[in-house]
Write a protein that holds these residues in place. Structure first.
Motif, PDB file in Angstrom:
ATOM      1  N   THR A 192       0.856  -1.183   0.000  1.00 19.16           N
ATOM      2  CA  THR A 192       0.000   0.000   0.000  1.00 19.16           C
ATOM      3  C   THR A 192       0.892   1.233   0.000  1.00 19.16           C
ATOM      4  N   TRP A 203     -12.655   1.347   1.678  1.00 22.32           N
ATOM      5  CA  TRP A 203     -11.801   2.540   1.725  1.00 22.32           C
ATOM      6  C   TRP A 203     -12.630   3.814   1.729  1.00 22.32           C
ATOM      7  N   LEU A 247      -4.146   6.765  -2.823  1.00 23.81           N
ATOM      8  CA  LEU A 247      -3.886   5.430  -2.280  1.00 23.81           C
ATOM      9  C   LEU A 247      -3.742   4.455  -3.433  1.00 23.81           C
ATOM     10  N   GLN A 250      -2.870   0.254  -4.090  1.00 22.77           N
ATOM     11  CA  GLN A 250      -2.600  -1.062  -3.529  1.00 22.77           C
ATOM     12  C   GLN A 250      -2.337  -2.056  -4.647  1.00 22.77           C
TER      13      GLN A 250
END
Length: 145
Positions: A98, A131, A113, A115
């Motif tokens: 992440t 999220w 963000l 991932q």
């Protein structure tokens, strides 16, 4: 919100407990050391789907610009477990990297963000949607500070 405050919400264990879990869930940290090379062991308690234990390592902590951490499925003792044993689909990655970046835009902070799990897979498991609820909780926490 200034990015220093937003970054602190991502790195202060006390603040993380108030937002870093999807709606209806809580998070418990067995251990957390937010620094490069530091580790954490946490559990998201979900009243519907049960507990989800994660352990991880902070690879980069660059205040207030960037966080990079790995998250690995584990059990309560901190042993790595397979995706199947953790209640995830078989093709769920054993470890997820992440990366979170924080950019000041005037008085606000843009958080990005990323991932290393396919978005389609994250949507199927609910991780993607989680999220959004966590970002809402983060925003509410920061507004009240």
């Amino acid at each position: 919100m200034p990015r220093e405050l937003v970054f602190a919400a991502w790195t202060d264990p006390e603040q993380l407990q108030h937002w870093y879990a999807p709606d209806g869930c809580t998070i418990e940290y067995r251990s957390i050391e937010v620094k490069a090379g530091g580790e954490f062991h946490s559990c998201i308690h979900d009243p519907v789907h049960g507990d989800c234990w994660i352990k991880g390592v902070y690879h980069e902590v660059s205040s207030p610009e960037k966080l990079v951490l790995t998250m690995t499925l584990s059990n309560e003792q901190g042993d790595v477990v397979t995706a199947n044993n953790a209640g995830k689909p078989e093709d769920w990655p054993q470890a997820i990297v992440t990366t979170v970046t924080f950019v000041s835009i005037g008085e606000k902070t843009e958080v990005t963000l990323h991932q290393t799990v396919a978005e389609s897979e994250a949507r199927k498991t609910g991780a993607y949607q989680s999220w959004f609820s966590m970002f809402d909780r983060l925003n509410n926490l920061l507004v009240t500070r």
